[in-house]
Motif scaffolding. Sequence first.
Motif, PDB file in Angstrom:
ATOM      1  N   VAL A  57      89.279  82.071  29.301  1.00  0.00           N
ATOM      2  CA  VAL A  57      88.340  81.232  30.048  1.00  0.00           C
ATOM      3  C   VAL A  57      88.850  79.796  30.087  1.00  0.00           C
ATOM      4  O   VAL A  57      88.765  79.111  31.114  1.00  0.00           O
ATOM      5  N   SER A  58      89.417  79.337  28.972  1.00  0.00           N
ATOM      6  CA  SER A  58      89.970  77.977  28.919  1.00  0.00           C
ATOM      7  C   SER A  58      91.152  77.840  29.870  1.00  0.00           C
ATOM      8  O   SER A  58      91.309  76.811  30.543  1.00  0.00           O
ATOM      9  N   GLU A  59      92.002  78.876  29.914  1.00  0.00           N
ATOM     10  CA  GLU A  59      93.157  78.849  30.816  1.00  0.00           C
ATOM     11  C   GLU A  59      92.702  78.744  32.267  1.00  0.00           C
ATOM     12  O   GLU A  59      93.242  77.947  33.051  1.00  0.00           O
ATOM     13  N   ALA A  60      91.691  79.527  32.623  1.00  0.00           N
ATOM     14  CA  ALA A  60      91.183  79.477  33.988  1.00  0.00           C
ATOM     15  C   ALA A  60      90.593  78.107  34.299  1.00  0.00           C
ATOM     16  O   ALA A  60      90.774  77.565  35.394  1.00  0.00           O
ATOM     17  N   LYS A  61      89.886  77.534  33.329  1.00  0.00           N
ATOM     18  CA  LYS A  61      89.307  76.208  33.569  1.00  0.00           C
ATOM     19  C   LYS A  61      90.390  75.150  33.699  1.00  0.00           C
ATOM     20  O   LYS A  61      90.278  74.225  34.519  1.00  0.00           O
ATOM     21  N   ALA A  62      91.461  75.280  32.907  1.00  0.00           N
ATOM     22  CA  ALA A  62      92.570  74.326  33.011  1.00  0.00           C
ATOM     23  C   ALA A  62      93.218  74.389  34.389  1.00  0.00           C
ATOM     24  O   ALA A  62      93.685  73.380  34.924  1.00  0.00           O
ATOM     25  N   GLN A  63      93.236  75.569  34.997  1.00  0.00           N
ATOM     26  CA  GLN A  63      93.838  75.753  36.310  1.00  0.00           C
ATOM     27  C   GLN A  63      92.913  75.335  37.447  1.00  0.00           C
ATOM     28  O   GLN A  63      93.359  74.869  38.496  1.00  0.00           O
ATOM     29  N   THR A  64      91.595  75.527  37.246  1.00  0.00           N
ATOM     30  CA  THR A  64      90.648  75.368  38.363  1.00  0.00           C
ATOM     31  C   THR A  64      89.615  74.267  38.167  1.00  0.00           C
ATOM     32  O   THR A  64      88.950  73.872  39.123  1.00  0.00           O
ATOM     33  N   GLY A  65      89.456  73.813  36.914  1.00  0.00           N
ATOM     34  CA  GLY A  65      88.457  72.789  36.637  1.00  0.00           C
ATOM     35  C   GLY A  65      87.066  73.341  36.426  1.00  0.00           C
ATOM     36  O   GLY A  65      86.105  72.569  36.308  1.00  0.00           O
ATOM     37  N   ASN A  66      86.920  74.666  36.345  1.00  0.00           N
ATOM     38  CA  ASN A  66      85.585  75.242  36.225  1.00  0.00           C
ATOM     39  C   ASN A  66      85.624  76.456  35.316  1.00  0.00           C
ATOM     40  O   ASN A  66      86.598  77.192  35.283  1.00  0.00           O
ATOM     41  N   GLY A  67      84.525  76.666  34.573  1.00  0.00           N
ATOM     42  CA  GLY A  67      84.413  77.814  33.693  1.00  0.00           C
ATOM     43  C   GLY A  67      83.471  77.522  32.546  1.00  0.00           C
ATOM     44  O   GLY A  67      83.282  76.365  32.156  1.00  0.00           O
ATOM     45  N   TRP A  68      82.850  78.567  32.012  1.00  0.00           N
ATOM     46  CA  TRP A  68      82.011  78.433  30.818  1.00  0.00           C
ATOM     47  C   TRP A  68      81.932  79.762  30.083  1.00  0.00           C
ATOM     48  O   TRP A  68      82.270  80.816  30.625  1.00  0.00           O
ATOM     49  N   LEU A  69      81.483  79.694  28.831  1.00  0.00           N
ATOM     50  CA  LEU A  69      81.431  80.852  27.943  1.00  0.00           C
ATOM     51  C   LEU A  69      80.147  80.785  27.124  1.00  0.00           C
ATOM     52  O   LEU A  69      79.914  79.813  26.404  1.00  0.00           O
ATOM     53  N   LEU A  70      79.310  81.817  27.250  1.00  0.00           N
ATOM     54  CA  LEU A  70      78.011  81.870  26.572  1.00  0.00           C
ATOM     55  C   LEU A  70      77.895  83.149  25.753  1.00  0.00           C
ATOM     56  O   LEU A  70      78.522  84.167  26.060  1.00  0.00           O
ATOM     57  N   THR A  71      77.043  83.107  24.731  1.00  0.00           N
ATOM     58  CA  THR A  71      76.683  84.290  23.948  1.00  0.00           C
ATOM     59  C   THR A  71      75.177  84.280  23.737  1.00  0.00           C
ATOM     60  O   THR A  71      74.597  83.207  23.536  1.00  0.00           O
ATOM     61  N   MET A  72      74.543  85.460  23.782  1.00  0.00           N
ATOM     62  CA  MET A  72      73.169  85.569  23.294  1.00  0.00           C
ATOM     63  C   MET A  72      73.198  86.281  21.947  1.00  0.00           C
ATOM     64  O   MET A  72      73.810  87.339  21.801  1.00  0.00           O
ATOM     65  N   THR A  73      72.539  85.667  20.973  1.00  0.00           N
ATOM     66  CA  THR A  73      72.606  86.170  19.612  1.00  0.00           C
ATOM     67  C   THR A  73      71.877  87.504  19.452  1.00  0.00           C
ATOM     68  O   THR A  73      70.934  87.809  20.174  1.00  0.00           O
ATOM     69  N   LYS A  74      72.381  88.273  18.486  1.00  0.00           N
ATOM     70  CA  LYS A  74      71.822  89.575  18.093  1.00  0.00           C
ATOM     71  C   LYS A  74      71.703  90.509  19.293  1.00  0.00           C
ATOM     72  O   LYS A  74      70.670  91.131  19.541  1.00  0.00           O
ATOM     73  N   THR A  75      72.797  90.601  20.036  1.00  0.00           N
ATOM     74  CA  THR A  75      72.893  91.542  21.150  1.00  0.00           C
ATOM     75  C   THR A  75      74.141  92.390  20.964  1.00  0.00           C
ATOM     76  O   THR A  75      75.067  92.003  20.263  1.00  0.00           O
ATOM     77  N   LYS A  76      74.140  93.569  21.626  1.00  0.00           N
ATOM     78  CA  LYS A  76      75.233  94.518  21.503  1.00  0.00           C
ATOM     79  C   LYS A  76      75.886  94.760  22.863  1.00  0.00           C
ATOM     80  O   LYS A  76      75.354  94.383  23.909  1.00  0.00           O
ATOM     81  N   HIS A  77      77.020  95.468  22.807  1.00  0.00           N
ATOM     82  CA  HIS A  77      77.813  95.734  24.005  1.00  0.00           C
ATOM     83  C   HIS A  77      77.025  96.526  25.045  1.00  0.00           C
ATOM     84  O   HIS A  77      77.179  96.312  26.247  1.00  0.00           O
ATOM     85  N   THR A  78      76.180  97.434  24.606  1.00  0.00           N
ATOM     86  CA  THR A  78      75.419  98.271  25.545  1.00  0.00           C
ATOM     87  C   THR A  78      74.186  97.562  26.115  1.00  0.00           C
ATOM     88  O   THR A  78      73.556  98.082  27.042  1.00  0.00           O
ATOM     89  N   ASP A  79      73.848  96.387  25.587  1.00  0.00           N
ATOM     90  CA  ASP A  79      72.636  95.702  26.037  1.00  0.00           C
ATOM     91  C   ASP A  79      72.744  95.175  27.462  1.00  0.00           C
ATOM     92  O   ASP A  79      71.721  94.846  28.082  1.00  0.00           O
TER      93      ASP A  79
END
Length: 454
Positions: free
Chosen positions: A354-376
């Motif tokens: 995500v950082s690489e893409a932002k360095a190339q394009t100037g845009n991007g973000w990364l979020l997490t919701m706590t206590k969640t699983k892959h199937t959620d």
Amino acid sequence: MSLTAPDGPYEVSTVELEIPARSPRVFEQGKFLLGGKDAFRFETVLLTIFYPTSLREAGQRTRSRSGTSWLPQPKLRSVEGLIKYGKIPKIFTLPAALVLPFMSRLPYVANGPLASQAPTLTTAKAGDENDAPTSAKPSTLFPVGVFSHGLAGSKTTYSNYLASLASQGMVIAAVEHRDGSGPATTIHYPAKEGSKAKEEALIYFKHAELDMDKETGKPMSDEDEMRTVQLKLRQAEVLEALHVLEKIDSGEGDDLVRASTVRGGQEGAKLSEWKGKLDLASTWMLGHSFGGATAIEMIRTDESPFRHALVLDPWLEPIAKAGETTPLRRPLFCINSEHFTVWRAHFKQVRELVSEAKAQTGNGWLLTMTKTKHTDFSDFPFLMPRLFKTQTDPHRFHTLLSEASTKQFSGTFSLDALSLPVREEAEGEVQARDMGEPGQVVHHPLLDGQDAHL
């Protein structure tokens, strides 16, 4: 618990199409065989398009469960594939086989007309000045995306998420991959001169099930090679799905209905009336897990027809790490479950990409919701809550998915614009593999400049 229609400003409809590929082909002919046949064949593309139909009137109740089946055909084979993939205990096998095929239907109208009014893609409530975005621009075109599912997924496995996007005005073509990663799928081969149309069911398979070399009795490939070929097939299907949308936008929708090898009353969708209404100049690529990896690979080059990618828990094993090959040339946005974020080595790679893409394009973000699983991210917590237990309310998690996505699609995303409170990543919490109380939205800092792929 069951699937429910989203509460966006639009009613949602779906249409299913299976279109013969422009260039049918076999990937790695003779090397990956299943029962003596090439395992990775590209004959048709099967997709369900989620789209906005009529604007919901004040106080209007969404029509009840009138949509198509949630399970791919053949239904019992799909249940078999899910059980096989998930190694589900036998105690759950009979309930799944009895309930899922007959109870689970998409709670959206099938084959309705495209909405007559294009969206501004704002999620602010009328009269709420604090929530009103400032940069959303009315458009005469409907934003467009293509969605790629993960292992054991299908074109309808993420219907709650995709329908929420459609209820905000998006047109999303969800692909059903024929790479052996789905629980089951039926390929309807087009009729050829002198022969009738035929169909073939393909159930989920693992690398160990591929045929051995007849002379040596050893595998003809390893699992990494299989994933690479699956990824190539997936990319071909994604591009074909986008081509289907392009043909619809060019006014050839009726021709596609006639060409579709799977029938289901698509004429009611009046695809010829979609001409000139899709925003194909700013197309989104979306995906979960293996579909997230597929989406990332689709934005690898300047020639990519996709202008942005939004991924959910991307599984990065099949693709190159940041700095190993051509940098990502499109903005990348990512929402993780805590399950994938505290997978520390993998999360490090996600952050770097995500950082690489932002360095190339100037845009991007990364979020997490706590206590969640892959199937959620999928519909499973809604359909089988006892089997797919969650610590965080799935409705809360899907509120984040819908809001973050639609605000980014409209160019109005900011952390303050989300209705759920957001906090910054706390020092050491990823390393400790504990991100606190359920249901928190965590924003992760990205790496700058040359550090993006260190």
